[in-house]
Design an enzyme around this catalytic site. Structure first.
Site, PDB file in Angstrom:
ATOM      1  N   GLU A 141       0.704  -1.038   0.028  1.00 54.54           N
ATOM      2  CA  GLU A 141      -0.099   0.019  -0.047  1.00 54.54           C
ATOM      3  C   GLU A 141       0.777   1.409   0.027  1.00 54.54           C
ATOM      4  O   GLU A 141       1.960   1.456   0.825  1.00 54.54           O
ATOM      5  CB  GLU A 141      -0.949  -0.026   1.205  1.00 54.54           C
ATOM      6  CG  GLU A 141      -1.820   1.229   1.231  1.00 54.54           C
ATOM      7  CD  GLU A 141      -2.780   1.407   2.605  1.00 54.54           C
ATOM      8  OE1 GLU A 141      -3.729   1.719   2.504  1.00 54.54           O
ATOM      9  OE2 GLU A 141      -2.308   0.544   3.433  1.00 54.54           O
ATOM     10  N   LYS A 189      -9.945   2.185  -2.584  1.00 50.10           N
ATOM     11  CA  LYS A 189     -10.225   1.417  -1.275  1.00 50.10           C
ATOM     12  C   LYS A 189     -11.303   1.932  -0.740  1.00 50.10           C
ATOM     13  O   LYS A 189     -11.693   3.185  -1.001  1.00 50.10           O
ATOM     14  CB  LYS A 189      -9.099   2.173  -0.389  1.00 50.10           C
ATOM     15  CG  LYS A 189      -9.103   1.737   1.200  1.00 50.10           C
ATOM     16  CD  LYS A 189      -7.831   2.059   1.688  1.00 50.10           C
ATOM     17  CE  LYS A 189      -7.643   1.686   3.362  1.00 50.10           C
ATOM     18  NZ  LYS A 189      -6.515   2.326   3.916  1.00 50.10           N
ATOM     19  N   CYS A 194      -5.769  -2.707   2.662  1.00 51.85           N
ATOM     20  CA  CYS A 194      -5.612  -2.584   4.233  1.00 51.85           C
ATOM     21  C   CYS A 194      -6.869  -2.518   4.947  1.00 51.85           C
ATOM     22  O   CYS A 194      -7.394  -3.783   5.458  1.00 51.85           O
ATOM     23  CB  CYS A 194      -5.052  -1.257   4.250  1.00 51.85           C
ATOM     24  SG  CYS A 194      -4.021  -1.096   5.859  1.00 51.85           S
TER      25      CYS A 194
END
Length: 283
Positions: free
Chosen positions: A50, A119, A160
């Site tokens: 990331e 995301k 994440c």
């Protein structure tokens, strides 16, 4: 049991735990060098961490953001084509129509961009006395699932904080994914507590492989990543794990193993719509 062609039943996955600096060009060049090295070791799918091209932090996202296609994705496209691999480009800050996103681009062996995952779940947490962080100060959330096909298997993407949401992994599994990949940068509070636990949970719940690629730890950074990039198999076993420093780790993804686990414990084939359709009554 899902059948897998013999010559495609196993492939090598590489996770690059990159040391990220404040110099974007240096990050890009270092990432490409390590991608090339991983391909030289037989990796067919390579994953970057990331925010691999910039420091991680809300104050950095506007400064480092770029459009897609742009400088970073062009480099990734070129190295994927040069090496003839599938490349999951971790994530980069993306600017689009005045908004910023935390975005993971994916490239095929011919350099074509196959997917672009924004995301979905932004990292907004407050653990008193330990860590407070709000991605939503500068970033906007994505609103789409991201799945792409390879000759080996279908792959689902998260970034994440997305890994904390079991429903996303379940949806990807229902869509036929056998490998879930989450570039991520957990920290020194959430990392030791939940990083491996969440990966093993997603793997066992869905009987899939789960891979996470973190930046290497930099004690001088404003946000210190946990490191420990990891691969977990469908039985919940950790089959590859990095420490904290910059490194490349490898795992052989064995789809016959996945098929065997699903045959031995057939949870995915037991549709319990009768149970979940029961009306809930309150007293």
């Amino acid at each position: 049991m899902q059948r897998v062609k013999g010559n495609m039943a196993k492939f090598r996955l590489a996770l690059i735990q990159l040391r990220v600096s404040a110099a974007k060009t240096e990050n890009l060049n270092r990432a490409c060098d390590l991608v090339k090295s991983a391909a030289g070791q037989g990796a067919k799918l390579v994953v970057l961490p990331e925010c691999f091209n910039s420091p991680y932090g809300t104050k950095y996202f506007p400064e480092y953001a770029e459009k897609i296609p742009g400088e970073s994705t062009q480099k990734l496209s070129e190295i994927a084509k040069e090496c003839g691999i599938y490349l999951i480009g971790g994530s980069i800050p993306e600017e689009d129509a005045g908004k910023l996103y935390n975005t993971c681009p994916v490239f095929g062996p011919d350099g074509t961009m196959l997917a672009k995952h924004r995301k979905i779940h932004l990292f907004d947490i407050n653990v008193p006395g330990k860590i407070q962080f709000q991605e939503s100060e500068t970033l906007s959330p994505g609103d789409r699932f991201s799945v792409f096909d390879t000759p080996y298997c279908k792959i689902g993407l998260g970034i994440c904080y997305d890994i904390r949401f079991a429903e996303l992994a379940q949806i990807y599994t229902q869509k036929g994914c056998q490998l879930l990949v989450y570039p991520g940068a957990f920290n020194l509070t959430t990392g030791p507590a939940h990083w491996e636990l969440l990966q093993r949970g997603r793997a066992v719940d869905n009987q899939v492989y789960v891979a996470t690629a973190s930046p290497a730890r930099d004690e001088k950074a404003s946000y210190i990543a946990w490191g420990h990039s990891t691969v977990v198999n469908p039985w919940g076993e950790v089959i590859a794990k990095a420490a904290m420093e910059e490194t490349v780790i490898y795992a052989d993804i064995d789809l016959k193993k996945l098929a065997e686990v699903r045959q031995q414990i057939p949870i995915l084939s037991q549709k319990r719509s009768d149970l979940y359709a029961v009306e809930v009554k309150t007293v």
